[in-house]
Write a protein that holds these residues in place. Structure first.
Motif, short mmCIF file in Angstrom:
data_model
loop_
_atom_site.label_atom_id
_atom_site.label_comp_id
_atom_site.label_asym_id
_atom_site.label_seq_id
_atom_site.Cartn_x
_atom_site.Cartn_y
_atom_site.Cartn_z
N ASP A 281 -1.74 16.10 -11.29
CA ASP A 281 -3.11 16.61 -11.44
C ASP A 281 -3.18 18.10 -11.11
O ASP A 281 -3.72 18.90 -11.88
N LEU A 282 -2.64 18.45 -9.94
CA LEU A 282 -2.75 19.84 -9.49
C LEU A 282 -1.87 20.77 -10.31
O LEU A 282 -2.20 21.94 -10.49
N ALA A 283 -0.75 20.27 -10.81
CA ALA A 283 0.08 21.08 -11.70
C ALA A 283 -0.69 21.43 -12.96
O ALA A 283 -0.61 22.56 -13.47
N TYR A 284 -1.45 20.47 -13.47
CA TYR A 284 -2.27 20.73 -14.65
C TYR A 284 -3.37 21.74 -14.33
O TYR A 284 -3.62 22.68 -15.09
N VAL A 285 -4.02 21.55 -13.17
CA VAL A 285 -5.10 22.46 -12.78
C VAL A 285 -4.58 23.89 -12.64
O VAL A 285 -5.23 24.85 -13.07
N ALA B 251 3.01 6.39 -5.51
CA ALA B 251 2.56 6.66 -6.87
C ALA B 251 1.39 7.63 -6.88
O ALA B 251 1.30 8.52 -7.74
N ALA B 252 0.48 7.49 -5.91
CA ALA B 252 -0.68 8.38 -5.85
C ALA B 252 -0.26 9.83 -5.61
O ALA B 252 -0.86 10.76 -6.17
N GLU B 253 0.76 10.04 -4.78
CA GLU B 253 1.23 11.40 -4.55
C GLU B 253 1.80 12.00 -5.83
O GLU B 253 1.56 13.18 -6.13
N LEU C 158 0.82 -1.21 0.00
CA LEU C 158 0.00 0.00 0.00
C LEU C 158 0.86 1.27 0.00
O LEU C 158 0.50 2.26 -0.63
N SER C 159 1.99 1.23 0.69
CA SER C 159 2.85 2.42 0.71
C SER C 159 3.41 2.74 -0.68
O SER C 159 3.57 3.91 -1.04
N ASP C 160 3.71 1.69 -1.46
CA ASP C 160 4.17 1.92 -2.83
C ASP C 160 3.08 2.59 -3.66
O ASP C 160 3.34 3.48 -4.46
#
Length: 217
Positions: free
Chosen positions: A162-166, A154-156, A148-150
């Motif tokens: 995502d936020l860089a695009y936004v 990846a999720a981070e 789960l930590s891996d």
């Protein structure tokens, strides 16, 4: 443009456009007579967004309506509105009780705490993650929590992308729409990339590992 032209430009049948208007997904056109209305570029863009959420995102009409209400809602701080929009994109369904659910909730709470994520326990995504982990445990894959930590790493990375695009978008409306697109359609993009990567990694492993030996007959 008339509704017929809007239909031709978007590929959405006229009766479907009228249905979206009745359901509140699409704003009505500007009436020019009792039976005629003008639709503008904003209608075309909203209609394309609706179709993307339905066709690619796999959402239901009621779910799309909830998301669009968040986009069109009253003025709030940007962070709060973004959160409201994303919260409406989570999974739904009844949560089972039992030891698996309790253990999954504990795992998620520990993960959030260890990573220092500023995420409240009431966040719908935490509940969705707990449901998924509990379901995996019920079918004999409780050991998934070991990686789960891996997945969180990846999720981070994906969240920052995502936020860089936004943040490239100029207006608040564009930002909100980008969050919805990035979450729903971006998930479809990421899942496709993940499948491609799995095929590649599997091939790499086949190249480096000895083939499994078959039992003699």
């Amino acid at each position: 443009m008339r509704i017929g032209e809007l239909s031709r430009k978007t590929g959405v049948p006229v009766p479907t456009i009228k249905y979206y208007v009745r359901e509140g997904l699409l704003p009505p056109g500007e009436l020019t007579s009792p039976n005629q209305a003008i639709y503008r570029e904003g209608h075309e863009r909203r209609l394309q967004l609706i179709r993307a959420l339905l066709d690619v995102g796999g959402m239901k009409v009621a779910e799309v309506a909830n998301v669009l209400r968040a986009l069109d809602g009253p003025a709030l701080p940007l962070h709060e509105v973004l959160g409201a929009a994303v919260d409406r994109l989570g999974a739904t369904g009844r949560e089972h009780g039992g030891t698996e659910s309790a253990a999954a909730h504990a795992v998620v709470a520990d993960l959030v705490s260890r990573r220092g994520w500023r995420t409240p326990e009431s966040n719908p995504a935490a509940a969705d993650l707990s449901k998924a982990l509990a379901a995996m445990a019920r079918v004999g894959h409780g050991a998934f929590v070991e990686v789960l930590s891996d997945y969180a790493d990846a999720a981070e990375l994906v969240a920052r992308a995502d936020l860089a695009y936004v943040n490239r978008r100029a207006g608040v409306d564009d930002m909100l729409e980008s969050v919805v697109i990035g979450t729903v359609l971006g998930e479809a993009v990421f899942n496709a990339l993940r499948r491609l990567a799995q095929v590649n990694v599997s091939a790499e492993l086949d190249d480096t590992e000895d083939p499994p030996k078959r039992a003699p007959r």
